[in-house]
Design a protein around this motif. Sequence first.
Motif, PDB file in Angstrom:
ATOM      1  N   THR A  82       0.839  -1.202   0.000  1.00  0.00           N
ATOM      2  CA  THR A  82       0.000   0.000   0.000  1.00  0.00           C
ATOM      3  C   THR A  82       0.871   1.248   0.000  1.00  0.00           C
ATOM      4  O   THR A  82       0.572   2.222  -0.711  1.00  0.00           O
ATOM      5  CB  THR A  82      -0.953  -0.001   1.206  1.00  0.00           C
ATOM      6  OG1 THR A  82      -1.696  -1.221   1.209  1.00  0.00           O
ATOM      7  CG2 THR A  82      -1.903   1.180   1.167  1.00  0.00           C
ATOM      8  N   VAL A  83       1.940   1.238   0.776  1.00  0.00           N
ATOM      9  CA  VAL A  83       2.867   2.371   0.794  1.00  0.00           C
ATOM     10  C   VAL A  83       3.368   2.650  -0.619  1.00  0.00           C
ATOM     11  O   VAL A  83       3.390   3.792  -1.077  1.00  0.00           O
ATOM     12  CB  VAL A  83       4.036   2.111   1.771  1.00  0.00           C
ATOM     13  CG1 VAL A  83       5.178   3.093   1.558  1.00  0.00           C
ATOM     14  CG2 VAL A  83       3.544   2.165   3.215  1.00  0.00           C
ATOM     15  N   ALA A  84       3.734   1.594  -1.337  1.00  0.00           N
ATOM     16  CA  ALA A  84       4.216   1.760  -2.716  1.00  0.00           C
ATOM     17  C   ALA A  84       3.094   2.233  -3.639  1.00  0.00           C
ATOM     18  O   ALA A  84       3.281   3.157  -4.437  1.00  0.00           O
ATOM     19  CB  ALA A  84       4.805   0.449  -3.224  1.00  0.00           C
ATOM     20  N   ALA A  85       1.920   1.617  -3.533  1.00  0.00           N
ATOM     21  CA  ALA A  85       0.800   1.965  -4.411  1.00  0.00           C
ATOM     22  C   ALA A  85       0.336   3.409  -4.200  1.00  0.00           C
ATOM     23  O   ALA A  85      -0.061   4.080  -5.155  1.00  0.00           O
ATOM     24  CB  ALA A  85      -0.371   1.006  -4.196  1.00  0.00           C
ATOM     25  N   TRP A  86       0.399   3.882  -2.968  1.00  0.00           N
ATOM     26  CA  TRP A  86      -0.039   5.235  -2.655  1.00  0.00           C
ATOM     27  C   TRP A  86       1.112   6.239  -2.777  1.00  0.00           C
ATOM     28  O   TRP A  86       0.942   7.419  -2.528  1.00  0.00           O
ATOM     29  CB  TRP A  86      -0.626   5.300  -1.250  1.00  0.00           C
ATOM     30  CG  TRP A  86      -1.942   4.594  -1.081  1.00  0.00           C
ATOM     31  CD1 TRP A  86      -2.441   3.559  -1.835  1.00  0.00           C
ATOM     32  CD2 TRP A  86      -2.912   4.853  -0.080  1.00  0.00           C
ATOM     33  NE1 TRP A  86      -3.662   3.166  -1.358  1.00  0.00           N
ATOM     34  CE2 TRP A  86      -3.982   3.939  -0.272  1.00  0.00           C
ATOM     35  CE3 TRP A  86      -2.988   5.754   0.976  1.00  0.00           C
ATOM     36  CZ2 TRP A  86      -5.105   3.918   0.540  1.00  0.00           C
ATOM     37  CZ3 TRP A  86      -4.111   5.726   1.802  1.00  0.00           C
ATOM     38  CH2 TRP A  86      -5.161   4.827   1.576  1.00  0.00           C
ATOM     39  N   ASP A  87       2.294   5.773  -3.129  1.00  0.00           N
ATOM     40  CA  ASP A  87       3.490   6.604  -3.289  1.00  0.00           C
ATOM     41  C   ASP A  87       3.827   7.379  -2.024  1.00  0.00           C
ATOM     42  O   ASP A  87       4.216   8.548  -2.055  1.00  0.00           O
ATOM     43  CB  ASP A  87       3.357   7.562  -4.482  1.00  0.00           C
ATOM     44  CG  ASP A  87       4.702   8.176  -4.862  1.00  0.00           C
ATOM     45  OD1 ASP A  87       5.730   7.509  -4.656  1.00  0.00           O
ATOM     46  OD2 ASP A  87       4.720   9.322  -5.329  1.00  0.00           O
ATOM     47  N   ALA A  88       3.702   6.694  -0.880  1.00  0.00           N
ATOM     48  CA  ALA A  88       4.097   7.292   0.396  1.00  0.00           C
ATOM     49  C   ALA A  88       5.595   7.075   0.595  1.00  0.00           C
ATOM     50  O   ALA A  88       6.207   6.218  -0.047  1.00  0.00           O
ATOM     51  CB  ALA A  88       3.306   6.656   1.536  1.00  0.00           C
ATOM     52  N   ASP A  89       6.183   7.853   1.494  1.00  0.00           N
ATOM     53  CA  ASP A  89       7.609   7.738   1.773  1.00  0.00           C
ATOM     54  C   ASP A  89       7.911   6.659   2.806  1.00  0.00           C
ATOM     55  O   ASP A  89       9.074   6.308   3.001  1.00  0.00           O
ATOM     56  CB  ASP A  89       8.157   9.078   2.268  1.00  0.00           C
ATOM     57  CG  ASP A  89       8.071  10.142   1.189  1.00  0.00           C
ATOM     58  OD1 ASP A  89       8.600   9.912   0.087  1.00  0.00           O
ATOM     59  OD2 ASP A  89       7.463  11.203   1.448  1.00  0.00           O
ATOM     60  N   GLY A  90       6.878   6.168   3.471  1.00  0.00           N
ATOM     61  CA  GLY A  90       7.120   5.152   4.474  1.00  0.00           C
ATOM     62  C   GLY A  90       5.871   4.787   5.237  1.00  0.00           C
ATOM     63  O   GLY A  90       4.760   5.181   4.891  1.00  0.00           O
ATOM     64  N   LEU A  91       6.107   4.034   6.303  1.00  0.00           N
ATOM     65  CA  LEU A  91       5.057   3.423   7.106  1.00  0.00           C
ATOM     66  C   LEU A  91       5.214   3.855   8.562  1.00  0.00           C
ATOM     67  O   LEU A  91       6.339   3.951   9.063  1.00  0.00           O
ATOM     68  CB  LEU A  91       5.205   1.911   6.986  1.00  0.00           C
ATOM     69  CG  LEU A  91       4.204   0.985   7.629  1.00  0.00           C
ATOM     70  CD1 LEU A  91       2.822   1.182   7.026  1.00  0.00           C
ATOM     71  CD2 LEU A  91       4.655  -0.458   7.440  1.00  0.00           C
ATOM     72  N   TYR A  92       4.087   4.098   9.231  1.00  0.00           N
ATOM     73  CA  TYR A  92       4.048   4.471  10.650  1.00  0.00           C
ATOM     74  C   TYR A  92       3.301   3.384  11.390  1.00  0.00           C
ATOM     75  O   TYR A  92       2.205   2.995  10.978  1.00  0.00           O
ATOM     76  CB  TYR A  92       3.304   5.803  10.769  1.00  0.00           C
ATOM     77  CG  TYR A  92       2.852   6.246  12.144  1.00  0.00           C
ATOM     78  CD1 TYR A  92       3.652   7.080  12.915  1.00  0.00           C
ATOM     79  CD2 TYR A  92       1.614   5.871  12.657  1.00  0.00           C
ATOM     80  CE1 TYR A  92       3.222   7.539  14.158  1.00  0.00           C
ATOM     81  CE2 TYR A  92       1.181   6.317  13.898  1.00  0.00           C
ATOM     82  CZ  TYR A  92       1.990   7.147  14.645  1.00  0.00           C
ATOM     83  OH  TYR A  92       1.569   7.596  15.872  1.00  0.00           O
ATOM     84  N   GLY A  93       3.876   2.862  12.473  1.00  0.00           N
ATOM     85  CA  GLY A  93       3.157   1.870  13.240  1.00  0.00           C
ATOM     86  C   GLY A  93       4.008   1.195  14.296  1.00  0.00           C
ATOM     87  O   GLY A  93       5.235   1.343  14.323  1.00  0.00           O
TER      88      GLY A  93
END
Length: 193
Positions: A82-93
Amino acid sequence: MARRYSGPMHARQSLPLLWLLSDARNDAGLEQALERLPQGSGFVFRHYHLDPAPRRARYETLCAKARTRRHLVILSRADWETVAAWDADGLYGSPEHFAGAPPEGKLWLATAHDSEEMQRALALGASGIFLSPVFASASHPGGETLGVFGFRVLAQQSPVPVIALGGMDEARARELDWPRWGAIDGLASTKVA
């Protein structure tokens, strides 16, 4: 164009000092808050209150605004696909919800509330750690806080950047005397220098 993470040795210099986290309670002012943040700050998109389709639509709107200011955009409650598909810079959790090492050029910003969670996040390769709650906050009403001393003791043990979270605003950041901090209400409702 998004700034990309270049590895753990460069993390202390590359992670932004200021982070805005999204929430249902600050949604109405997020566009203005993103505009007020210093260029190159960080934005964590949470919006847990929305169903998948409206969540994605809101993300696209806020991400576009964040990119105009060259903010890093981090996605919460997601996986690396999802991070890649949404073109986010990373993941929070949290470490409990984390699955696998970050792909090349992506960040994992872990959440931790104590030494055990912080050490687990470090062992799993976190790029940075949101350590909270430093002060009382609306996100954890009536919960225990780390306080200034507790936060500093834990944060100084981390080899990766630590971002103070929980009841933070400009005045609290000065009280804490810590350069890297984030907020929901403390940045959405006030003007940032």
